[in-house]
Structures are given as structure tokens and as C-alpha cells.
Design an enzyme around this catalytic site. Structure first.
Site, PDB file in Angstrom:
ATOM      1  CE1 TYR B 164     -55.245 -97.223  37.747  1.00  0.00           C
ATOM      2  CE2 TYR B 164     -54.153 -95.110  37.483  1.00  0.00           C
ATOM      3  CZ  TYR B 164     -54.951 -96.109  36.973  1.00  0.00           C
ATOM      4  OH  TYR B 164     -55.459 -95.998  35.716  1.00  0.00           O
ATOM      5  CG  ASN B 187     -62.747-104.535  35.153  1.00  0.00           C
ATOM      6  OD1 ASN B 187     -63.376-105.572  35.369  1.00  0.00           O
ATOM      7  ND2 ASN B 187     -63.280-103.324  35.215  1.00  0.00           N
ATOM      8  CB  CYS B 195     -61.486-100.180  36.103  1.00  0.00           C
ATOM      9  SG  CYS B 195     -61.960-100.503  34.411  1.00  0.00           S
ATOM     10  CG  HIS B 196     -65.396 -95.675  34.344  1.00  0.00           C
ATOM     11  ND1 HIS B 196     -66.044 -96.880  34.506  1.00  0.00           N
ATOM     12  CD2 HIS B 196     -66.246 -94.710  34.779  1.00  0.00           C
ATOM     13  CE1 HIS B 196     -67.264 -96.648  34.987  1.00  0.00           C
ATOM     14  NE2 HIS B 196     -67.408 -95.342  35.170  1.00  0.00           N
ATOM     15  CD  GLU B 222     -69.741 -93.019  36.331  1.00  0.00           C
ATOM     16  OE1 GLU B 222     -69.138 -92.690  37.360  1.00  0.00           O
ATOM     17  OE2 GLU B 222     -69.775 -94.181  35.890  1.00  0.00           O
TER      18      GLU B 222
END
Lengths: 171, 231
Positions: B164, B187, B195-196, B222
Site C-alpha cells: 500500500y 476496486n 489489487c490482489h 500467479e
């Protein structure tokens, strides 16, 4: 949804009675027309979500009654009383063709109704002037039929008290 | 139906004789005007509604259930990871000020094509076969600050992590880490706006609108090692 009428038919069927209902609570025709438009626009937006077989008439009355209440609250906040402004009937008393006595009576009824709490006022007007049944009045006020019946009784009792001198209504 | 008492009936009759409505002739004129105005207003609103829905939506199967995806004629406008279709449609209608409808034949073809593209790209991503999205986004109702945050987040590539605080610094608001978290929480297009990929400064997960288990699942997809340590 298929059993519901197209919305324009709803307006043609109930538009006049809703106007009359509003007009009894709102002294000014322009304000009444605004509330009428708002009633049917709200109804139009929500119409698709109405259950088939719903009491469309009671539902319209309910939207209208809520708008009258909100308009009165707004005008109370402003310090005025737009919905109870100059009485058009008292104002028309100069018309020589109209009997003054009848006008006074109407003005007294209008003032008496205006003095009732919203639920009683709505219930009395719906019962006495529109001749609606208690199931419809209950749906309008979102209460039980017994409670709707009580609103009418209590409203009539208060009206009788406030009208006793001008109308010589027996107690 | 008539269960009023006789005394009430008598009073009602007196009241009816003194109905506070204006005389019939006057009323007829008022009524004609009011009905005309109301009819015109309803027709105006109806024709605006007929000009087409504001958004079209569909679903994509994800390992945890259905994901809802919505597009407008401008682009991808919303992804919801967990809500029902009905709640999704309502939120969309509220946001866009117009109806959101499920995909169906007869709707504007370019919008339907855009929806299919978004669904396909999302499916590929969830299957591990896609690492970047190539879709226009519709962020028309997003505030300037939130948009800056979301565009900052969007520049993070597949498996690339930030915090952040780092994202706040990256958009030129180094002290706004908390506000960045708020913007990410709002979002409207998760996954595509990743945003993850943004964690707390100590590498812990922070928050996620769809729930932390989903954040974990996406990061696993990912290939991000968890717990994560910023280098």
C-alpha cells in the site's frame, strides 16, 4: 410479470383517482400535478419488480400517500405549509354562483383533515372520499386491516370534534 | 366490506357532501393537464430505458464458484467474485444509473462481443493460460484519486508485488497508504485491476474485498510464494 398490464394502461386506469386523492391533501393544483408525476414515475421504475397479482391500485395509493407525507415534512422543515397553503375553495368564494355556505363547509372539512395525523388523514380520506376497502387502506399504510380500521375510527372521532360547531354534527 | 358503524356512516355522508375537492368543472381541467404531464414524463423515461441497457453481464466459472463480469459500450465495468447475479445487477444499476441485464440475443452486438472477450480472457487467466488483460476499462464513476490508485495497481504485472505504501509513493502521495487501501477496497474490477498484488508493508496479506482466501488463491495462481517477503 406477464399478468401485469402495460404501464400506460395503469396510468390510464388509475391516473384520475390518484390525482383526486392527492388533490384532497394538497391545496395547490401545481403541487398536486408534481406529486402526481412523481407518483407515476416511481411506480414506473418499480413496476417491473411488482409481483404478478399484486394489488396495483393499493400500491399506487401507497406511493402517493408516502409522497404527500414527505412533501408535508419538507414544507414543515421549511417553516411553511405548502400542502396546506391558501385554500382554493375559500379563495373562490367570490364566485357569485357558488353558495358561500357550501364553501365554508368544504373549508372546514379541509382544515379538519389537515389537522389530523398523517395516517388518520390518509385513512379517513381513502375510506370516506375514495370509498376504498380496508384491505386496500391497510396496504396503503402498510399495516393490518384492524389497524387501518382504527385509523379511520380515530380520525373520524377527531374530525367530528373539530367539525362539531360548523357542521352541527351530532356526537 | 362495509363494517363502519352507523354513526361513522352518518359522519362520512356529511363529509362527502363537503368533499374538499374543487368543483368538477375546475377539476376536469386540472386533471387533463396533470395526466398529460405525467404521461409525457413516463414516456420520456420509458424511451430513455428503451435506448438500451447501461451494462450487460455474464458469468465465468472459477474454482470457488461463479464470477460475474459486466461490460458497457465503453469497456469492462465490473467484476464481482462472490455476489449473486441479482445483487450484482442492482449494484451496477445503482452505479451506472441504468439497467444492467444478462447477456441475451438482440442486445447491441459490439457490447456482447466485448463481454465475450472479457469472459474469455478471464477464463484463460483462471486456467493459468494468460498473464495480462487486453481490455478497455470503463471507470467513469470512479473518483480521480481512486482512479490514480487503480491505474497504479494496473501497471503491476503478473506475479509482481507491491505494498500500500509503495503504491502510494508511486502515484505521488507517499503519505496516503491508508487511502490507497480504501481505494483498492472499492476496486470495481478485481483481477483485471490486480489489487490482489498489493500487500501490507510487512508482506502480510492486508485486505481483500472477495475475502483473504481468494487473495491467497490468486497469488498462488500467479506463483507468488506466501508468506511474502519484500526484498
Amino acid at each position: 410479470m406477464s399478468s401485469l398490464l402495460p404501464f400506460e394502461r395503469v396510468l390510464e386506469t388509475h391516473g384520475a383517482e390518484i390525482y383526486r386523492f392527492l388533490r384532497r391533501h394538497v391545496a395547490d393544483p401545481t403541487d398536486t400535478a408534481d406529486l402526481h408525476q412523481e407518483t407515476f414515475l416511481r411506480a414506473y421504475r418499480a413496476y417491473g419488480r411488482l409481483e404478478p397479482g399484486a394489488n396495483v391500485r393499493a400500491w399506487l395509493y401507497r406511493i402517493a400517500a408516502n409522497l404527500v407525507r414527505d412533501a408535508r415534512r419538507r414544507s414543515a422543515v421549511r417553516g411553511g405549509a405548502a400542502t396546506d397553503g391558501p385554500d382554493p375553495i375559500a379563495g373562490a368564494a367570490s364566485d357569485p354562483h357558488r353558495r358561500v355556505e357550501a364553501n365554508e363547509l368544504r373549508a372546514a372539512v379541509r382544515a379538519g383533515l389537515a389537522g389530523l395525523p398523517w395516517r388518520q388523514r390518509t385513512a379517513v380520506a381513502a375510506r370516506v372520499f375514495e370509498g376504498l376497502d380496508y384491505a386496500t387502506i391497510a396496504a396503503m399504510l402498510d399495516c393490518s386491516e384492524v389497524t387501518a380500521r382504527q385509523h379511520v375510527s380515530q380520525g373520524l372521532r377527531r374530525l367530528r370534534a373539530s367539525l362539531a360547531p360548523p357542521l352541527e354534527v351530532p356526537a | 366490506m362495509n363494517d363502519d358503524t352507523p354513526a361513522e356512516e352518518r359522519l362520512a355522508a356529511i363529509l362527502r357532501a363537503a368533499d374538499p375537492l374543487p368543483p368538477e368543472a375546475e377539476l376536469r381541467g386540472e386533471l387533463r393537464q396533470a395526466l398529460g404531464r405525467t404521461r409525457a414524463a413516463v414516456r420520456r423515461v420509458a424511451s430513455a430505458a428503451r435506448s438500451g441497457p447501461a451494462a450487460v453481464y455474464g458469468t465465468v466459472e472459477a474454482p470457488w464458484g461463479e464470477v460475474h463480469v459486466a461490460v458497457t459500450e465503453r469497456g469492462l465495468v465490473a467484476i464481482e467474485l462472490r455476489t449473486s447475479g441479482e445483487a450484482f445487477a442492482e449494484q451496477l444499476a445503482e452505479r451506472l444509473g441504468g439497467a444492467a441485464v444478462p447477456d441475451q440475443p438482440g442486445l447491441y452486438a459490439p457490447v456482447r462481443a466485448m463481454l465475450r472477450r472479457a469472459q474469455a480472457e478471464l477464463r484463460e487467466y483462471l486456467a493459468g493460460a494468460r498473464t495480462a488483460f487486453d481490455l478497455p476499462l470503463d471507470l467513469r464513476d470512479v473518483s480521480t484519486f481512486d482512479r490514480a490508485v487503480l491505474e497504479g495497481a494496473r501497471r503491476l504485472g503478473f506475479g509482481q508485488m507491491s505494498s500500500y505504501g509503495r503504491l502510494a509513493a508511486r502515484i505521488g502521495r507517499p503519505r496516503a497508504a491508508r487511502a490507497v487501501g480504501g481505494a483498492l477496497g472499492r476496486n470495481p474490477i478485481p483481477i483485471v485491476i490486480p489489487c490482489h498484488r498489493i500487500l501490507a508493508a510487512d508482506g502480510s496479506l492486508g485486505g481483500y474485498g472477495g475475502g483473504l482466501d481468494l487473495k491467497r488463491a490468486l497469488l498462488r495462481l500467479e506463483g507468488v510464494p506466501l508468506p511474502y517477503a519484500f526484498g
